[in-house]
Design an enzyme around this catalytic site. Structure first.
Site, PDB file in Angstrom:
ATOM      1  N   ASP A 229       0.871  -1.176   0.000  1.00 24.99           N
ATOM      2  CA  ASP A 229       0.000   0.000   0.000  1.00 24.99           C
ATOM      3  C   ASP A 229       0.911   1.230   0.000  1.00 24.99           C
ATOM      4  O   ASP A 229       2.125   1.119   0.194  1.00 24.99           O
ATOM      5  CB  ASP A 229      -0.888  -0.026   1.255  1.00 24.99           C
ATOM      6  CG  ASP A 229      -1.971   1.050   1.243  1.00 24.99           C
ATOM      7  OD1 ASP A 229      -2.220   1.650   0.172  1.00 24.99           O
ATOM      8  OD2 ASP A 229      -2.557   1.312   2.305  1.00 24.99           O
ATOM      9  N   ARG A 315     -14.358  -4.533  -5.350  1.00 21.08           N
ATOM     10  CA  ARG A 315     -14.877  -3.671  -4.288  1.00 21.08           C
ATOM     11  C   ARG A 315     -16.384  -3.526  -4.432  1.00 21.08           C
ATOM     12  O   ARG A 315     -17.133  -3.570  -3.451  1.00 21.08           O
ATOM     13  CB  ARG A 315     -14.230  -2.278  -4.344  1.00 21.08           C
ATOM     14  CG  ARG A 315     -12.761  -2.191  -3.996  1.00 21.08           C
ATOM     15  CD  ARG A 315     -12.447  -2.595  -2.576  1.00 21.08           C
ATOM     16  NE  ARG A 315     -13.235  -1.915  -1.578  1.00 21.08           N
ATOM     17  CZ  ARG A 315     -13.061  -0.650  -1.185  1.00 21.08           C
ATOM     18  NH1 ARG A 315     -12.111   0.085  -1.715  1.00 21.08           N
ATOM     19  NH2 ARG A 315     -13.815  -0.126  -0.242  1.00 21.08           N
TER      20      ARG A 315
END
Length: 327
Positions: A229, A315
């Site tokens: 990330d 998502r």
């Protein structure tokens, strides 16, 4: 399985069976969308989307998922809500619960979304807090399951700053699903010991494991998933960039890391990613520190082993499953 009326605040609140149910439902809803089969079973309902931290994927995922289910949405950006400013969190929860069938919150401390849930009579969903990112976890688990055909026994290594929502949430998700989690970073960036101990206890029951290492070769050897990330989270001051780049550069995901993991290993990232200089921040950091890539190289990001865009699409399908199941 009946999850109607449940909040979705963190994966620690759910059993492996409940998580698998949500993944199965997401797969079913994804297949129906691909086939053009309507699933607008929640017509007439409305949801409030509170975004104290802005987002591309989370907002789009919630809005499209709600629309597919037949629902209306109200988007409240950082200036569009009085939550915590002129109106308490408890009062906000009770006001919105009187007008909407569900409330999404994306923002700061986990305690805020927990308090919203305590005072709301409708389901509250966590779109991201400083501590946890459960909707991202469902997308990640679905993506891994789609690629490998299973979750149990999968070896996942997270590289970078593992102290906050992504490191925490991946550790919890792996523990819950009988996967093997490794945080590969300098010890300063390991997850909190209390949560790690909790996850170790869960992993003992599910057949998973939790490991921390500063050794890149050891931490990435023969694993199935390499995950990273951005090195600086939303809301952190710009001054920390220099420190993070200096301390986390040894944990960049590059060709040698992927080769050490093996040819079948995949790369994942919750996005956005600084893999080139085509963003404003990326260009600024490039000019300031003389670098062209940060947490992941462009070569890895754009490789055939990268699942980042499948992950991003998922998502929406998994958020749709959460709303459908809880409403």
């Amino acid at each position: 399985m009946n999850l109607k009326g449940r909040d979705f605040l963190k994966l620690l609140d759910f059993t492996p069976e409940e998580i698998n149910y949500l993944l199965d439902l997401a797969s079913e809803l994804k297949e129906k969308k691909k086939q053009g089969i309507p699933v607008d079973t929640l017509k007439g309902k409305n949801v409030a989307l509170i975004f104290e931290k802005t987002s591309t994927r989370t907002r789009c995922a919630f809005e499209v998922a709600a629309h597919d289910l037949g629902m209306g949405t109200t988007y409240l950006d950082p200036s569009g809500s009085q939550i915590g400013k002129k109106e308490s969190i408890a009062d906000t929860a009770r006001v919105l619960a009187g007008m909407y069938e569900g409330i999404e919150y994306r923002g700061f401390e986990q305690e805020i979304v927990e308090e919203l849930a305590r005072y709301s009579k409708v389901p509250v969903w966590n779109g991201l807090t400083n501590e946890f990112h459960p909707t991202q976890m469902l997308a990640d688990l679905l993506t891994i399951r789609e690629h490998f055909g299973h979750l149990k026994g999968i070896r996942l290594t997270y590289m970078g700053d593992a102290r906050y929502n992504m490191g925490n949430s991946l550790m919890v998700a792996c523990a819950k699903m009988g996967m093997h989690f490794t945080a590969c970073t300098t010890a300063k960036y390991f997850p909190a010991k209390e949560l790690a101990s909790q996850c170790e206890a869960i992993a003992k029951e599910t057949g998973g494991s939790i490991r921390f290492t500063e050794d890149v070769k050891l931490g990435t050897k023969d694993v199935d998933v390499i995950y990273t990330d951005v090195w600086v989270s939303m809301g952190e001051p710009e001054q920390v960039w220099e420190e993070r780049i200096r301390e986390l550069s040894p944990y960049q995901v590059n060709k040698s890391v992927m080769e050490n993991a093996g040819e079948n290993a995949v790369f994942m990232h919750c996005l956005p990613a600084f893999h080139d200089l085509k963003t404003k921040i990326g260009a600024q950091m490039g000019e300031r520190f003389g670098i062209t890539e940060m947490e992941v190289t462009d070569e890895v990001f754009e490789s055939l082993n990268s699942l980042v865009f499948e992950e991003a699409e998922n998502r929406m399908h998994t958020i749709k499953a959460v709303m459908a199941a809880t409403l």
